[in-house]
Design a protein around this motif. Structure first.
Motif, PDB file in Angstrom:
ATOM      1  N   ARG A  46       0.850  -1.092  -0.027  1.00  0.00           N
ATOM      2  CA  ARG A  46      -0.040  -0.200   0.150  1.00  0.00           C
ATOM      3  C   ARG A  46       0.669   1.316   0.122  1.00  0.00           C
ATOM      4  O   ARG A  46       0.276   2.410   0.092  1.00  0.00           O
ATOM      5  N   SER A  47       2.237   1.187  -0.052  1.00  0.00           N
ATOM      6  CA  SER A  47       3.180   2.278   0.149  1.00  0.00           C
ATOM      7  C   SER A  47       3.301   3.063  -1.217  1.00  0.00           C
ATOM      8  O   SER A  47       3.269   2.421  -2.378  1.00  0.00           O
ATOM      9  N   VAL A  48       3.036   4.554  -1.233  1.00  0.00           N
ATOM     10  CA  VAL A  48       3.642   5.113  -2.303  1.00  0.00           C
ATOM     11  C   VAL A  48       4.843   5.921  -1.801  1.00  0.00           C
ATOM     12  O   VAL A  48       5.057   6.542  -0.718  1.00  0.00           O
ATOM     13  N   ILE A  49       5.815   5.872  -2.676  1.00  0.00           N
ATOM     14  CA  ILE A  49       7.187   6.445  -2.461  1.00  0.00           C
ATOM     15  C   ILE A  49       7.306   7.903  -3.125  1.00  0.00           C
ATOM     16  O   ILE A  49       7.100   7.976  -4.523  1.00  0.00           O
ATOM     17  N   CYS A  50       7.196   8.942  -2.412  1.00  0.00           N
ATOM     18  CA  CYS A  50       7.394  10.242  -2.966  1.00  0.00           C
ATOM     19  C   CYS A  50       8.541  10.844  -3.351  1.00  0.00           C
ATOM     20  O   CYS A  50       9.581  10.487  -2.378  1.00  0.00           O
ATOM     21  N   GLY A  51       8.996  11.718  -4.209  1.00  0.00           N
ATOM     22  CA  GLY A  51      10.409  12.213  -4.412  1.00  0.00           C
ATOM     23  C   GLY A  51      10.307  13.094  -5.497  1.00  0.00           C
ATOM     24  O   GLY A  51       9.372  13.585  -6.005  1.00  0.00           O
ATOM     25  N   PHE A  52      11.660  13.421  -5.705  1.00  0.00           N
ATOM     26  CA  PHE A  52      12.025  14.441  -6.913  1.00  0.00           C
ATOM     27  C   PHE A  52      12.563  13.517  -8.018  1.00  0.00           C
ATOM     28  O   PHE A  52      13.438  12.925  -7.771  1.00  0.00           O
TER      29      PHE A  52
END
Length: 379
Positions: free
Chosen positions: A228-234
């Motif tokens: 269920r994880s969403v990995i946010c970033g640039f």
């Protein structure tokens, strides 16, 4: 006498002797446990342990000297004790001697050092290769599958070297009993990651050009497995970038973080301008103009609530005056009666809004005072 009956032996003169306590008609009997007893046959011939150790050490390439020593010690023991294992000891000596020779040659020529360095490099790269779901906040990475629909492997690297992306945070998708579909998941990730990125990189002008919001979503298959994880970033839209973009409250002073928290919403709303022209969707453009007006008025008010240190006080006061003038223009734009009136006030509203949003104040506060490549910022 019955001729069918077997004949009986004739007793010797004097009759049969009385049986002794430990005799039998066949052979002497030795009770179990007495000296010389062997109830399970003769004892097996043992194999010398040092001979076994010599062979094993000879096979294991990193222990050839030990195998040579064990084999040489084992040979006289085998002969003295009548043990098995002579062949094992000889084989261990031969293998160990060959391994020692190769080791010496490798050290002399440098081949061993090169192989060892290659091994270490390979192990290091393997330890850094991860699934995107294992990435953590602050890590920089290279995306090994950037050309594919789904990324299955990323490599964690030092942020000082060129890299494809940097993780800003992770959140769990909740409120869905079943896989919500890519469109719904993408919409949620875009909204949540925008907020996470804004908090992670408050000094938006320090973000390189062509570096934008980037995230990894669960796929429908991994969702079934509990992901269920969403990995946010640039992430870089073109070439890799070097250095961390992190500038959150843990890395900034109180004055720096307060200034950015006040003015950044103007940038954020500015980038949300509707794609459709006012002629196509007047209501959406008018609502957006109202949102930007609210961000301008909030920034002007909040800048006046705080005492700014040293050389930053004057530039902050000038920025407040600029925002006051811009507020009048955007108020007129947000109150436009129709698309034609909107177009009439559009350019003057943008021209009234200071493009640098307080470059002198940023300089005085020790922040980045120039947008990347002279253009706008990314949030």
């Amino acid at each position: 006498m019955d001729p069918n009956q077997p004949s009986q032996p004739t007793p010797p003169p004097g009759g049969w002797p009385a049986p002794g306590p430990y005799t039998s008609p066949g052979m002497p009997y030795t009770p179990y446990g007495a000296p010389g007893a062997a109830p399970y046959g003769p004892p097996p011939r043992t194999t010398n342990g040092l001979a076994i150790g010599s062979l094993v050490s000879g096979i294991v390439c990193c222990l050839p000297p030990l195998g040579l020593i064990l084999g040489l010690v084992a040979l006289p023991q085998i002969k003295k004790r009548g043990q098995a294992g002579k062949g094992l000891a000889i084989a261990g000596i031969a293998l160990s001697a060959a391994s020692c020779l190769l080791l010496v040659v490798g050290l002399v020529t440098g081949g061993f050092s090169s192989a060892w360095n290659s091994f270490n490099k390979g192990m290091e790269e393997a330890s850094r290769s991860k699934s995107p779901s294992s990435l953590r906040t602050g890590q920089c990475f290279d995306d090994e599958g950037s050309s594919k629909k789904y990324t299955t492997e990323v490599t964690v690297v030092d942020c000082a070297r060129p890299h494809d992306g940097e993780v800003t945070g992770v959140f769990k998708m909740t409120g869905f009993e079943a896989w919500p579909g890519e469109e719904a998941a993408d919409e949620l990730a875009q909204k949540r990651c925008e907020t996470i990125n804004s908090a992670y990189a408050m000094d938006t002008w320090a973000i390189p050009k062509d570096v934008w919001i980037h995230y990894y979503l669960p796929s429908e298959d991994t969702w079934r497995l509990g992901d269920r994880s969403v990995i946010c970033g640039f992430g870089s839209a073109k070439d890799p970038f070097s250095g961390s973009v992190r500038s959150d409250r843990s890395t900034l002073t109180a004055d720096q973080s307060s200034f950015l928290a006040i003015v950044n919403p103007i940038e954020t709303v500015g980038y949300r301008e509707p794609e459709d022209d006012p002629d196509e969707d007047f209501a959406a453009n008018k609502a957006w103009a109202g949102e930007l007006l609210a961000a301008i008025d909030a920034a002007r008010a909040d800048l006046g609530k705080r005492s700014w240190p040293g050389d930053s006080a004057g530039p902050v006061a000038e920025l407040r005056k600029d925002l006051e003038a811009a507020s009048k223009r955007w108020r007129a734009l947000a109150g436009a009666a129709d698309a034609d009136a909107y177009w009439e006030g559009y350019d003057s509203a943008w021209n009234a809004l200071p493009e640098d949003l307080g470059a002198e104040a940023r300089t005085a506060l020790g922040l980045t005072d120039t947008p990347p490549a002279g253009e706008g910022t990314q949030t």
